[in-house]
Design an enzyme around this catalytic site. Structure first.
Site, mmCIF file in Angstrom:
data_model
loop_
_atom_site.group_PDB
_atom_site.id
_atom_site.type_symbol
_atom_site.label_atom_id
_atom_site.label_comp_id
_atom_site.label_asym_id
_atom_site.label_seq_id
_atom_site.Cartn_x
_atom_site.Cartn_y
_atom_site.Cartn_z
ATOM 1 C CG ASP A 16 -2.084 -1.034 1.043
ATOM 2 O OD1 ASP A 16 -2.168 -1.670 -0.025
ATOM 3 O OD2 ASP A 16 -2.862 -1.216 1.997
ATOM 4 C CG ASP A 67 -6.647 -0.670 0.847
ATOM 5 O OD1 ASP A 67 -7.004 -1.840 1.104
ATOM 6 O OD2 ASP A 67 -7.122 0.338 1.404
ATOM 7 C CB SER A 75 -13.325 0.222 5.077
ATOM 8 O OG SER A 75 -12.783 0.972 3.994
ATOM 9 C CB ALA A 152 -0.727 2.002 8.192
HETATM 10 C C1 VGL Z 1 -5.054 0.314 5.348
HETATM 11 C C2 VGL Z 1 -6.773 1.098 6.618
HETATM 12 C C3 VGL Z 1 -7.657 0.927 5.575
HETATM 13 C C4 VGL Z 1 -3.587 0.005 5.233
HETATM 14 C C5 VGL Z 1 -5.925 0.135 4.289
HETATM 15 O O1 VGL Z 1 -3.069 -0.055 4.105
HETATM 16 O O2 VGL Z 1 -2.933 -0.176 6.293
HETATM 17 N N1 VGL Z 1 -5.489 0.781 6.505
HETATM 18 N N2 VGL Z 1 -7.223 0.435 4.416
HETATM 19 ZN ZN ZN Z 2 -8.569 0.389 2.700
#
Ligand code: VGL
Ligand code: ZN
Length: 202
Positions: A16, A67, A75, A152
């Site tokens: 990501d 993502d 979400s 993250a």
């Molecule tokens: C992520 C929250 C929602 C990530 C992705 O890449 O850590 N966190 N979608």
């Molecule tokens: Zn996400």
């Protein structure tokens, strides 16, 4: 064993490193530095094109986890979830950071969270355009040692690293090449990953 075949046993999984997590709707701490660190790590693992008969992608596989959500994803806060809208299909925010684009290939790009009701933090759940999973590709490439960087730390990096570890891989997280939501959460996630047998490389 020559050095080329040795290289093929390891790969990098980039989780990501997408614009929304760097300077967009979910901009994370240390994200820009993390991208630079990831690019520096890649430079150290690859050789100039003119010296490399197989091409740099053949020599050191770099897998990109992305993502990737529809606008009505579960979400998002507006749909009852916990996150601001992010990584929506077709937006700049869903694209991999420019600095890493030279290393992106279609076969090694995996999307996750694509279904409206699907929250998928782990890259393990992603698939490439041909429908192949990370597990399948790592198996085909005979990869045992996996480096992980990305954004993250507390969410998708951790989930991905832990799934790789559970699958029996030797996992090393590049601690300087991580972006995070919260510094304390980042440190806690690093400690917990280490406790589960994941190596940290600073
Ligand atoms: C992520 C929250 C929602 C990530 C992705 O890449 O850590 N966190 N979608
Ligand atoms: Zn996400």
């Amino acid at each position: 064993m020559n050095s080329t075949s040795k290289q093929k046993e390891s790969a990098l999984v980039v989780v990501d490193m997408l614009n929304d997590f760097i300077d967009g709707s979910m901009a994370c701490l240390n994200a820009r530095e993390a991208v630079r660190e990831a690019a520096a790590f890649i430079d150290g693992k690859t050789v100039p094109a003119e010296e490399d008969e197989d091409g740099i992608f053949g020599q050191f596989p770099i897998l990109f986890i992305c993502d990737h959500h529809p606008q009505d994803h579960c979400s998002f806060i507006e749909n009852g979830g916990q996150w601001p809208a992010h990584c929506v299909t077709g937006t700049r925010g869903s694209a991999i950071h420019d600095l890493l684009m030279p290393y992106v290939t279609e076969e090694l790009t995996f999307h996750k969270g694509c279904g409206r009701e699907q929250e998928q933090y782990s890259g393990w759940e992603g698939t490439n355009r041909a429908g192949q999973s990370v597990a399948e590709i790592l198996g085909l490439l005979d990869i045992e040692d996996v480096y992980v960087c990305g954004i993250a730390t507390e969410y998708c990096v951790r989930a991905t690293a832990e799934d790789l570890k559970k699958a029996g891989k030797n996992v090393t997280v590049l601690a300087k090449a991580l972006g995070y939501v919260d510094l304390e959460g980042h440190r806690k996630a690093l400690r917990e990953m280490e406790a589960s047998g994941i190596n940290l490389f600073f």
